[in-house]
Design a protein around this motif. Structure first.
Motif, PDB file in Angstrom:
ATOM      1  N   GLN A 175      68.961  58.035 -49.169  1.00 35.59           N
ATOM      2  CA  GLN A 175      68.586  59.208 -49.968  1.00 35.59           C
ATOM      3  C   GLN A 175      69.636  60.308 -49.874  1.00 35.59           C
ATOM      4  OE1 GLN A 175      64.560  59.943 -48.598  1.00 35.59           O
ATOM      5  NE2 GLN A 175      63.813  59.516 -50.650  1.00 35.59           N
ATOM      6  N   ALA A 176      70.096  60.560 -48.648  1.00 30.94           N
ATOM      7  CA  ALA A 176      71.102  61.615 -48.456  1.00 30.94           C
ATOM      8  C   ALA A 176      72.405  61.247 -49.169  1.00 30.94           C
ATOM      9  CB  ALA A 176      71.363  61.823 -46.968  1.00 30.94           C
ATOM     10  N   MET A 177      72.771  59.987 -49.120  1.00 32.43           N
ATOM     11  CA  MET A 177      74.004  59.532 -49.776  1.00 32.43           C
ATOM     12  C   MET A 177      73.899  59.713 -51.289  1.00 32.43           C
ATOM     13  SD  MET A 177      74.520  56.096 -47.484  1.00 32.43           S
ATOM     14  CE  MET A 177      75.777  55.300 -48.499  1.00 32.43           C
ATOM     15  N   HIS A 178      72.757  59.314 -51.812  1.00 29.67           N
ATOM     16  CA  HIS A 178      72.549  59.457 -53.254  1.00 29.67           C
ATOM     17  C   HIS A 178      72.617  60.926 -53.669  1.00 29.67           C
ATOM     18  CE1 HIS A 178      71.024  58.678 -57.245  1.00 29.67           C
ATOM     19  NE2 HIS A 178      70.028  59.525 -57.038  1.00 29.67           N
ATOM     20  N   GLN A 179      71.964  61.766 -52.897  1.00 29.90           N
ATOM     21  CA  GLN A 179      71.963  63.202 -53.225  1.00 29.90           C
ATOM     22  C   GLN A 179      73.351  63.818 -53.112  1.00 29.90           C
ATOM     23  OE1 GLN A 179      68.905  64.658 -50.610  1.00 29.90           O
ATOM     24  NE2 GLN A 179      67.249  64.001 -51.968  1.00 29.90           N
ATOM     25  N   ALA A 180      74.184  63.236 -52.247  1.00 29.66           N
ATOM     26  CA  ALA A 180      75.533  63.789 -52.054  1.00 29.66           C
ATOM     27  C   ALA A 180      76.538  63.238 -53.066  1.00 29.66           C
ATOM     28  CB  ALA A 180      76.007  63.503 -50.635  1.00 29.66           C
ATOM     29  N   GLY A 181      76.084  62.346 -53.950  1.00 34.88           N
ATOM     30  CA  GLY A 181      76.974  61.878 -55.015  1.00 34.88           C
ATOM     31  C   GLY A 181      77.566  60.491 -54.817  1.00 34.88           C
ATOM     32  N   ILE A 182      77.139  59.773 -53.783  1.00 32.11           N
ATOM     33  CA  ILE A 182      77.642  58.402 -53.602  1.00 32.11           C
ATOM     34  C   ILE A 182      76.920  57.491 -54.595  1.00 32.11           C
ATOM     35  CG2 ILE A 182      77.815  56.442 -52.004  1.00 32.11           C
ATOM     36  CD1 ILE A 182      78.041  58.594 -49.737  1.00 32.11           C
ATOM     37  N   PHE A 238      67.679  53.229 -54.336  1.00 29.30           N
ATOM     38  CA  PHE A 238      68.103  54.613 -54.119  1.00 29.30           C
ATOM     39  C   PHE A 238      69.218  55.007 -55.076  1.00 29.30           C
ATOM     40  CE2 PHE A 238      66.004  53.188 -50.333  1.00 29.30           C
ATOM     41  CZ  PHE A 238      65.149  54.243 -50.084  1.00 29.30           C
ATOM     42  N   GLY A 239      69.394  54.220 -56.124  1.00 29.57           N
ATOM     43  CA  GLY A 239      70.366  54.581 -57.148  1.00 29.57           C
ATOM     44  C   GLY A 239      71.806  54.371 -56.730  1.00 29.57           C
ATOM     45  N   ILE A 240      72.042  53.443 -55.808  1.00 28.86           N
ATOM     46  CA  ILE A 240      73.420  53.193 -55.356  1.00 28.86           C
ATOM     47  C   ILE A 240      73.768  51.727 -55.597  1.00 28.86           C
ATOM     48  CG2 ILE A 240      74.995  53.224 -53.381  1.00 28.86           C
ATOM     49  CD1 ILE A 240      73.281  55.496 -52.195  1.00 28.86           C
ATOM     50  N   LYS A 241      74.832  51.509 -56.347  1.00 31.93           N
ATOM     51  CA  LYS A 241      75.279  50.147 -56.632  1.00 31.93           C
ATOM     52  C   LYS A 241      75.902  49.550 -55.376  1.00 31.93           C
ATOM     53  CE  LYS A 241      76.573  46.639 -59.277  1.00 31.93           C
ATOM     54  NZ  LYS A 241      75.614  45.721 -59.917  1.00 31.93           N
ATOM     55  N   HIS A 242      75.463  48.356 -55.016  1.00 29.70           N
ATOM     56  CA  HIS A 242      75.857  47.742 -53.749  1.00 29.70           C
ATOM     57  C   HIS A 242      76.727  46.514 -53.988  1.00 29.70           C
ATOM     58  CE1 HIS A 242      75.211  45.194 -50.148  1.00 29.70           C
ATOM     59  NE2 HIS A 242      74.805  46.251 -49.499  1.00 29.70           N
ATOM     60  N   TYR A 243      77.916  46.519 -53.392  1.00 28.42           N
ATOM     61  CA  TYR A 243      78.779  45.335 -53.377  1.00 28.42           C
ATOM     62  C   TYR A 243      78.987  44.938 -51.921  1.00 28.42           C
ATOM     63  CZ  TYR A 243      79.995  47.089 -58.048  1.00 28.42           C
ATOM     64  OH  TYR A 243      79.944  47.554 -59.332  1.00 28.42           O
ATOM     65  N   CYS A 244      79.577  43.773 -51.696  1.00 28.30           N
ATOM     66  CA  CYS A 244      79.864  43.402 -50.313  1.00 28.30           C
ATOM     67  C   CYS A 244      81.137  42.581 -50.226  1.00 28.30           C
ATOM     68  CB  CYS A 244      78.696  42.637 -49.698  1.00 28.30           C
ATOM     69  SG  CYS A 244      78.383  41.043 -50.468  1.00 28.30           S
ATOM     70  N   THR A 245      81.664  42.468 -49.022  1.00 24.14           N
ATOM     71  CA  THR A 245      82.706  41.484 -48.752  1.00 24.14           C
ATOM     72  C   THR A 245      82.129  40.491 -47.748  1.00 24.14           C
ATOM     73  OG1 THR A 245      83.700  42.817 -46.977  1.00 24.14           O
ATOM     74  CG2 THR A 245      84.611  43.093 -49.196  1.00 24.14           C
ATOM     75  N   MET A 246      82.609  39.262 -47.822  1.00 35.39           N
ATOM     76  CA  MET A 246      82.096  38.198 -46.966  1.00 35.39           C
ATOM     77  C   MET A 246      83.205  37.699 -46.052  1.00 35.39           C
ATOM     78  SD  MET A 246      78.947  37.229 -47.533  1.00 35.39           S
ATOM     79  CE  MET A 246      77.664  37.559 -48.766  1.00 35.39           C
ATOM     80  N   GLY A 247      82.848  37.465 -44.808  1.00 37.38           N
ATOM     81  CA  GLY A 247      83.856  36.933 -43.905  1.00 37.38           C
ATOM     82  C   GLY A 247      83.301  36.700 -42.516  1.00 37.38           C
TER      83      GLY A 247
END
Ligand SMILES: [Zn+2]
Length: 340
Positions: free
Chosen positions: A58-65, A103-112
């Motif tokens: 929530q805090a990340m979303h509110q801060a613009g992430i 929370f309105g944040i697009k999530h990507y990942c790296t695998m390894g």
């Protein structure tokens, strides 16, 4: 905690301490900085959300992430079997991605396979067999975080194998540079990547500091910086790096995990840069655009997914599971003192 740098830390996150003097991390109160970064969008290219709470989201979303990359990493204690790796990798493309979307944040990942667990060779062999099942999945933007921890032969072996995997899959590489003997480990990581014929513009070298940045940039690699609270790279030092080197091929991240860390490191650093007179365009490059350009080589990032805000459907479910508890309203009122 003060560790002898010659001793292996028993259980370090990204934030183990060394003999380096602690740098000033200026923790700025939300009310003091939020106007400075109003309207800015941020992309955190390195953060371990499985270790974080809904308050953080929530805090990340509110801060613009608006988007983030979650690299596969060490979970704080050694995994004892292949199933733990499978479940973890599945969560990065499954449940955690869903949770982030709520929370309105697009999530990507790296695998390894992370460097620490490369040292358990029997298990590492099995992990290498299943990795190809995950790296081609949607939203996987690189092979990472890989590289060196203690700089052992086993770490080098699995680092090399994973570089080949990245080449084969045409994916960027996200390199974790060691906390101990960083300069040597960084040089070695880059030399090996070049030896494998990987174009430096496809490699993001992470956890840089003032000692490593020049060489990384000179060789054509991307230089990522982790803003560490209290130790290592504080955001005041980061501002000086950007003042000295400019924004080209530099990106910052929080690497927030299960240790003491700050998921708002990027917006806070952006605010500090703004206070110090760094231009909006430079701030945009190091906190947003460069990460997109580097990891976008995967072909997996479509900025239209998040640049205008990411739509939240908090009534959505993942395999029948919701993040809501019985009777909850989808959007809790965070500013209220009364907890309903
Ligand atoms: Zn990490």
């Amino acid at each position: 905690m003060c560790l002898n740098p010659n001793e292996s830390a028993p259980n370090p996150s990204h934030f183990e301490e060394s003999e380096e003097t602690a740098s000033a991390h200026r923790d700025i109160a939300w009310n003091d900085y939020r106007d400075l970064i109003k309207g800015m969008r941020f992309f955190d290219p390195h953060i371990h959300m499985v270790s974080r709470t809904t308050d953080d989201y929530q805090a990340m979303h509110q801060a613009g992430i608006v988007a983030l990359i979650e690299p596969a990493f060490w979970v704080g204690q050694p995994r004892t079997g292949l199933s733990s790796f499978k479940d973890y990798y599945s969560s990065l493309v499954g449940w955690e991605r869903f949770r982030s979307s709520q929370f309105g944040i697009k999530h990507y990942c790296t695998m390894g396979l992370n460097s620490r667990e490369a040292n358990n060779e029997p298990l590492a062999e099995q992990v290498m067999e299943i990795l190809p099942l995950y790296i081609y999945k949607e939203g996987v933007v690189g092979v990472g975080e890989i590289g060196f921890d203690d700089q052992t032969p086993a770490e080098e072996k699995y680092y090399r194998l994973q570089l080949e995997l990245a080449k084969e899959a045409k994916l960027p590489v996200q390199i974790h540079t060691p906390h101990r003997d960083k300069k040597k480990g960084t040089e070695r990581s880059m030399a090996i990547a070049i030896e494998h014929g990987i174009d430096p513009s496809w490699v993001i070298v992470d956890h840089n500091n003032e000692e490593t940045v020049k060489s990384v940039l000179d060789k054509g690699f991307w230089a990522a910086f982790t803003i560490y609270p209290f130790t290592k790279m504080g955001n005041e030092r980061m501002v000086k790096v950007v003042e000295q080197y400019g924004p080209e091929r530099i990106m910052i991240n929080s690497a927030a995990d299960w240790g003491i860390s700050d998921p708002l490191a990027i917006p806070k650093t952006a605010a500090l840069m703004k206070m110090k007179g760094i231009s909006d365009e430079t701030i945009r490059l190091v906190t947003y655009q460069n990460a997109i350009d580097a990891f976008g080589k995967s072909g997996q990032i479509d900025v239209t997914d998040f640049e205008g805000g990411y739509e939240i459907d908090q009534s959505a479910k993942f395999h029948g599971n919701s993040i809501l508890r019985g009777g909850q309203q989808p959007e809790p009122v965070k500013d209220s003192l009364v907890i309903r």
